[in-house]
Design a protein around this motif. Structure first.
Motif, short mmCIF file in Angstrom:
data_model
loop_
_atom_site.label_atom_id
_atom_site.label_comp_id
_atom_site.label_asym_id
_atom_site.label_seq_id
_atom_site.Cartn_x
_atom_site.Cartn_y
_atom_site.Cartn_z
N UNK A 93 17.38 47.80 98.31
CA UNK A 93 16.38 47.63 97.54
C UNK A 93 15.64 49.18 97.22
N UNK A 94 15.22 49.35 96.14
CA UNK A 94 14.31 50.51 95.98
C UNK A 94 12.98 50.10 95.35
N UNK A 95 12.11 50.70 96.23
CA UNK A 95 10.61 50.54 95.70
C UNK A 95 9.93 51.66 95.66
N UNK A 96 9.95 52.27 94.64
CA UNK A 96 9.68 53.76 94.21
C UNK A 96 10.99 54.40 94.65
N UNK A 307 17.14 40.93 90.58
CA UNK A 307 16.22 41.41 89.82
C UNK A 307 16.18 42.60 89.78
N UNK A 308 16.24 43.55 88.60
CA UNK A 308 16.31 44.89 88.20
C UNK A 308 14.76 45.43 87.84
N UNK A 309 14.22 46.24 88.77
CA UNK A 309 12.94 47.04 88.35
C UNK A 309 11.83 45.88 87.69
N UNK A 336 1.94 47.45 87.14
CA UNK A 336 2.77 48.57 87.29
C UNK A 336 3.86 48.66 88.30
N UNK A 337 3.78 47.80 89.32
CA UNK A 337 4.56 47.80 90.58
C UNK A 337 5.76 46.84 90.21
N UNK A 338 7.10 47.61 90.27
CA UNK A 338 8.44 46.85 89.91
C UNK A 338 9.23 47.04 91.23
N UNK A 339 9.96 45.89 91.35
CA UNK A 339 11.10 46.15 92.70
C UNK A 339 12.40 45.58 91.83
N UNK A 340 13.31 46.06 92.90
CA UNK A 340 14.88 45.52 92.51
C UNK A 340 15.27 45.10 93.87
#
Length: 373
Positions: A93-96, A307-309, A336-340
């Motif tokens: 997962x990428x957060x930022x 889920x993508x961004x 504004x916070x999005x996660x993958x």
């Protein structure tokens, strides 16, 4: 456990080169003077080195990460059950820019109260044309005779025999999924929060059903009787094929064709699809077509949601439906916070742990509802 998660987060930040000056100083201090911190850090480093984690983290991207997940956990044929392989599943997962790896993640413990919430989930229900409602227990094997109708339920599936052409409605609640075999042999898989209206027996003419939510159809071929699926906005016509319909998002319908050929229409507008194509209809823009990722679109059949961004506010809505609980979010704090990443059915504790690791989201349980904060 709290310290383990903190060390894990710092280590992932270290791998991604995202440690701040203050965090770097803190880690250095802890490694020098805190034996338990040092032991946990060295264990993560040893496990990461054995799997080449640093090299992988240096070049990973969000799309590549999710593709790696699919290759590891999805079998050649998407519709068969899949299971997590504990030490081999490659979820990133990428957060930022922070990268974390599932195989290094500390085991998530069951948060207090979550088991009770799951036990309170609503059952699958069948509303008959005469107004009677039957509860279909997921684990039970039963034969029910109602007049000229014989129902057979087993392991989350319903089959039946009847000559009755009146319509009935199958209601699958949030957090559940169900399989139905229609009188013509058509198989329908219903996702969470989905409603299907159908007759016990198809009469002369087209075979007609109505769906709201998400469903996967494997239609029995019968050239003399086209199969019609109505949704709140569109109609899909098929002869014999496999396709997915999703009406979760208000004002939109997505039809994804796996095999065969379908025509989806709205009024005078219509689109014919070939395998691998999806038609997306919106009340604002009409129809648009394109290819789709079959592994991703059909992942729900195996209890997975990618889920993508995804904005955290939208993810809270999806997770509420997916897990069958009400989830609230501090929308101002996480604007504004999005996660993958991905969610797995019946693994709510892991999902919450992932959010805490990747987006530093905490939660509290109140009146059988979750509040992300």
């Amino acid at each position: 456990m709290e310290q383990q998660e903190q060390i894990f987060h710092l280590y992932m930040q270290h791998l991604a080169g995202m440690l701040s000056a203050e965090e770097t100083a803190y880690v250095t201090e802890q490694l020098a003077h805190n034996p338990s911190f040092k032991a946990a850090w060295q264990e993560l480093a040893a496990r990461g080195e054995a799997m080449g984690v640093q090299q992988f983290a240096d070049r990973v991207s969000a799309p590549a990460a999710l593709q790696s997940v699919k290759q590891q956990i999805t079998p050649a044929r998407k519709v068969f059950p899949i299971w997590r392989v504990a030490a081999a599943a490659a979820l990133l997962l990428l957060a930022g820019s922070a990268v974390w790896l599932l195989w290094l993640r500390p085991q998530a413990t069951q948060p207090s109260g979550l088991a009770h919430i799951r036990a309170d989930k609503q059952p699958v229900r069948l509303q008959l044309a005469n107004g009677e409602t039957l509860t279909l227990n997921d684990s039970s094997q039963r034969t029910i005779t109602l007049g000229n109708v014989t129902l057979n339920t087993q392991q989350g599936a319903l089959a039946y025999s009847s000559e009755d052409t009146t319509t009935n409605t199958l209601l699958v609640p949030a957090g559940e999924n169900y399989k139905l075999v229609l009188s013509d042999g058509t198989e329908v898989r219903l996702n969470a929060a989905t409603k299907l209206t159908f007759p016990f027996h198809f009469g002369i003419g087209a075979r007609k059903v109505y769906v709201e939510g998400e469903a996967y159809f494997k239609v029995a071929k019968n050239a003399a009787q086209p199969f019609l699926v109505s949704t709140p906005l569109t109609e899909v016509q098929v002869l014999g094929t496999s396709f997915n319909i999703n009406t979760y998002h208000p004002g939109t319908v997505s039809t994804s064709l796996v095999e065969g050929s379908v025509i989806t229409r709205r009024g005078q507008q219509q689109v014919q699809l070939q395998p691998g194509q999806a038609a997306n209809f919106s009340t604002a823009k009409g129809f648009s077509t394109g290819s789709f990722d079959e592994e991703e679109v059909l992942a729900w059949l195996n209890g997975i949601y990618y889920y993508h961004q995804c904005p955290l506010a939208d993810l809270a809505t999806v997770a509420s439906r997916f897990y069958g609980i009400t989830i609230h979010l501090d929308r101002t704090k996480y604007a504004g916070v999005a996660v993958t990443g991905l969610m797995e059915r019946d693994k709510l504790a892991e999902f919450l742990s992932d959010l805490k690791t990747t987006a530093r989201v905490n939660y509290r349980l109140e009146s059988k509802e979750l509040w992300l904060q």
